[in-house]
Scaffold this motif. Structure first.
Motif, mmCIF file in Angstrom:
data_model
loop_
_atom_site.group_PDB
_atom_site.id
_atom_site.type_symbol
_atom_site.label_atom_id
_atom_site.label_comp_id
_atom_site.label_asym_id
_atom_site.label_seq_id
_atom_site.Cartn_x
_atom_site.Cartn_y
_atom_site.Cartn_z
ATOM 1 N N ALA A 1 -2.094 13.915 -3.426
ATOM 2 C CA ALA A 1 -2.559 13.383 -4.703
ATOM 3 C C ALA A 1 -3.944 13.926 -5.049
ATOM 4 O O ALA A 1 -4.220 14.298 -6.199
ATOM 5 C CB ALA A 1 -2.586 11.856 -4.662
ATOM 6 N N GLY B 1 0.203 11.678 1.867
ATOM 7 C CA GLY B 1 0.410 11.338 0.467
ATOM 8 C C GLY B 1 -0.847 11.389 -0.379
ATOM 9 O O GLY B 1 -0.888 12.040 -1.437
ATOM 10 N N TYR B 2 -1.900 10.734 0.081
ATOM 11 C CA TYR B 2 -3.134 10.707 -0.707
ATOM 12 C C TYR B 2 -3.843 12.064 -0.709
ATOM 13 O O TYR B 2 -4.548 12.391 -1.662
ATOM 14 C CB TYR B 2 -4.069 9.620 -0.187
ATOM 15 C CG TYR B 2 -3.692 8.238 -0.692
ATOM 16 C CD1 TYR B 2 -3.772 7.926 -2.039
ATOM 17 C CD2 TYR B 2 -3.235 7.262 0.190
ATOM 18 C CE1 TYR B 2 -3.413 6.667 -2.515
ATOM 19 C CE2 TYR B 2 -2.874 6.005 -0.267
ATOM 20 C CZ TYR B 2 -2.964 5.707 -1.627
ATOM 21 O OH TYR B 2 -2.598 4.469 -2.092
ATOM 22 N N SER C 1 0.826 -1.214 0.000
ATOM 23 C CA SER C 1 0.000 0.000 0.000
ATOM 24 C C SER C 1 0.857 1.259 0.000
ATOM 25 O O SER C 1 0.474 2.285 -0.566
ATOM 26 C CB SER C 1 -0.941 0.007 1.215
ATOM 27 O OG SER C 1 -0.194 0.003 2.424
ATOM 28 N N ASP C 2 2.035 1.184 0.612
ATOM 29 C CA ASP C 2 2.965 2.319 0.575
ATOM 30 C C ASP C 2 3.416 2.587 -0.857
ATOM 31 O O ASP C 2 3.456 3.734 -1.311
ATOM 32 C CB ASP C 2 4.200 2.052 1.443
ATOM 33 C CG ASP C 2 3.896 2.126 2.928
ATOM 34 O OD1 ASP C 2 3.077 2.970 3.315
ATOM 35 O OD2 ASP C 2 4.475 1.326 3.680
ATOM 36 N N THR D 1 0.659 6.594 -6.884
ATOM 37 C CA THR D 1 -0.518 7.461 -7.037
ATOM 38 C C THR D 1 -0.125 8.927 -7.010
ATOM 39 O O THR D 1 -0.600 9.729 -7.829
ATOM 40 C CB THR D 1 -1.544 7.176 -5.921
ATOM 41 O OG1 THR D 1 -1.969 5.810 -5.999
ATOM 42 C CG2 THR D 1 -2.752 8.091 -6.052
ATOM 43 N N VAL D 2 0.739 9.298 -6.084
ATOM 44 C CA VAL D 2 1.197 10.693 -5.997
ATOM 45 C C VAL D 2 1.949 11.082 -7.270
ATOM 46 O O VAL D 2 1.725 12.163 -7.835
ATOM 47 C CB VAL D 2 2.095 10.899 -4.758
ATOM 48 C CG1 VAL D 2 2.730 12.295 -4.783
ATOM 49 C CG2 VAL D 2 1.295 10.716 -3.477
ATOM 50 N N GLN E 1 4.638 10.769 5.166
ATOM 51 C CA GLN E 1 4.217 10.481 3.792
ATOM 52 C C GLN E 1 2.952 9.631 3.797
ATOM 53 O O GLN E 1 2.051 9.833 2.969
ATOM 54 C CB GLN E 1 5.332 9.767 3.018
ATOM 55 C CG GLN E 1 6.685 10.464 3.057
ATOM 56 C CD GLN E 1 6.590 11.959 2.791
ATOM 57 O OE1 GLN E 1 5.878 12.394 1.899
ATOM 58 N NE2 GLN E 1 7.309 12.750 3.571
ATOM 59 N N ARG E 2 2.885 8.703 4.724
ATOM 60 C CA ARG E 2 1.668 7.915 4.874
ATOM 61 C C ARG E 2 0.491 8.801 5.264
ATOM 62 O O ARG E 2 -0.642 8.567 4.849
ATOM 63 C CB ARG E 2 1.870 6.834 5.934
ATOM 64 C CG ARG E 2 2.743 5.675 5.475
ATOM 65 C CD ARG E 2 2.997 4.689 6.605
ATOM 66 N NE ARG E 2 3.582 3.438 6.092
ATOM 67 C CZ ARG E 2 4.031 2.458 6.877
ATOM 68 N NH1 ARG E 2 3.985 2.596 8.191
ATOM 69 N NH2 ARG E 2 4.526 1.358 6.336
ATOM 70 N N ARG F 1 0.697 4.115 -2.861
ATOM 71 C CA ARG F 1 0.567 5.538 -2.557
ATOM 72 C C ARG F 1 1.611 6.354 -3.294
ATOM 73 O O ARG F 1 1.304 7.411 -3.872
ATOM 74 C CB ARG F 1 0.711 5.761 -1.041
ATOM 75 C CG ARG F 1 0.472 7.195 -0.585
ATOM 76 C CD ARG F 1 1.085 7.475 0.757
ATOM 77 N NE ARG F 1 2.529 7.436 0.751
ATOM 78 C CZ ARG F 1 3.263 6.530 1.403
ATOM 79 N NH1 ARG F 1 2.700 5.577 2.114
ATOM 80 N NH2 ARG F 1 4.598 6.584 1.332
ATOM 81 N N GLN F 2 2.844 5.887 -3.285
ATOM 82 C CA GLN F 2 3.912 6.602 -3.977
ATOM 83 C C GLN F 2 3.609 6.747 -5.470
ATOM 84 O O GLN F 2 3.790 7.824 -6.049
ATOM 85 C CB GLN F 2 5.244 5.864 -3.789
ATOM 86 C CG GLN F 2 5.816 5.936 -2.387
ATOM 87 C CD GLN F 2 7.087 5.130 -2.263
ATOM 88 O OE1 GLN F 2 7.090 3.911 -2.439
ATOM 89 N NE2 GLN F 2 8.197 5.810 -1.987
#
Length: 273
Positions: A99, A95-96, A10-11, A17-18, A91-92, A14-15
């Motif tokens: 995004a 991050g979203y 999931s990390d 996705t950003v 970042q967790r 996320r990366q």
């Protein structure tokens, strides 16, 4: 080793996705600038967002701040892809949200390009809400180093401050096009009211952000160009010009004052310990 130091699937999602969202935002900006053959934002939607459209519209050069913001967003998108950032708690956390702001940014440009001014008002309010949430999450934690301070906290601060004044301009344009007559109060009166609200927003950001400079810098930048726009062009307004200058000064003075007070208080507490 704590669980937060282990990167998960999931990390990585996320990366990615950003990073993809940043590309979408940059492509949207390219289209919105007119470089791809489209209509520049200030000329789209019948010129509703042009410098002479409402008393709250900033002069054209104000929008050059987007170059700095996009550069920062791209730098952040690349930096957060580093393996060390995959499981970083901040970042967790944001991050979203970052995004989401990038996708909303592109959506706003498209809504204006397709002459959907009312929709653009909805989108920019959502964008402002997302940026405000991101800002609150960031101020409650500390960056891990200088790079994070610049590419994440600094960039998002500039982004929030600019979108704050852009939202005021966008909503004013939307109401004007919709035929809102201001209850008979007149354009100058409403301009002063809206600019006073913008100053209040800047003060609140300074208080909540404990004197963070970047939101104040971009908000004051926008307000200063509103003042310039009211001294030139087709929509000259001395009350709006004065209100914009005062609003910019209030934001800067409040932010610097709160920053100094916060740092003095922090040093004092450290001495007492």
């Amino acid at each position: 080793m704590s669980s937060t130091s282990i990167a998960t699937r999931s990390d990585r999602a996320r990366q990615i996705t950003v990073a993809v969202s940043a590309v979408i935002a940059v492509v949207g900006a390219f289209i919105g600038s007119g470089a791809a053959g489209g209509t520049p934002i200030q000329n789209a939607a019948g010129g509703a967002l042009g410098a002479d459209s409402t008393p709250i519209a900033p002069a054209g050069p104000a929008f050059s701040i987007w170059s700095v913001i996009y550069l920062g967003l791209l730098a952040y998108a690349v930096w957060q892809l580093l393996p060390a950032q995959a499981s970083a708690p901040r970042q967790r956390l944001v991050g979203y949200w970052v995004a989401a702001s990038l996708v909303l940014n592109a959506a706003w440009i498209l809504s204006v390009q397709f002459d959907q001014l009312a929709l653009s008002c909805v989108v920019i309010v959502l964008l402002l809400a997302v940026l405000a949430r991101t800002f609150l999450l960031l101020v409650d934690g500390r960056p891990t180093g200088l790079v994070e301070t610049i590419v994440l906290d600094g960039t998002m601060g500039l982004y929030l401050g600019w979108v704050s004044i852009a939202t005021a301009a966008n909503l004013t344009a939307g109401l004007t096009v919709a035929g809102f007559e201001g209850f008979g109060w007149g354009e100058d009166t409403w301009a002063v009211i809206v600019l006073a609200v913008a100053a209040l927003v800047g003060v609140l950001l300074a208080i909540r952000g404990r004197g963070r400079l970047t939101p104040a810098a971009s908000l004051a930048w926008g307000l200063a160009w509103v003042a310039v726009s009211r001294t030139t062009g087709e929509l000259v307004s001395q009350p709006a010009m004065i209100a914009a200058i005062v609003a910019a000064a209030v934001v800067v003075i409040a932010t610097v004052g709160i920053r100094i007070a916060t740092r003095t208080s922090t040093r004092g507490q450290g001495t007492q310990r």
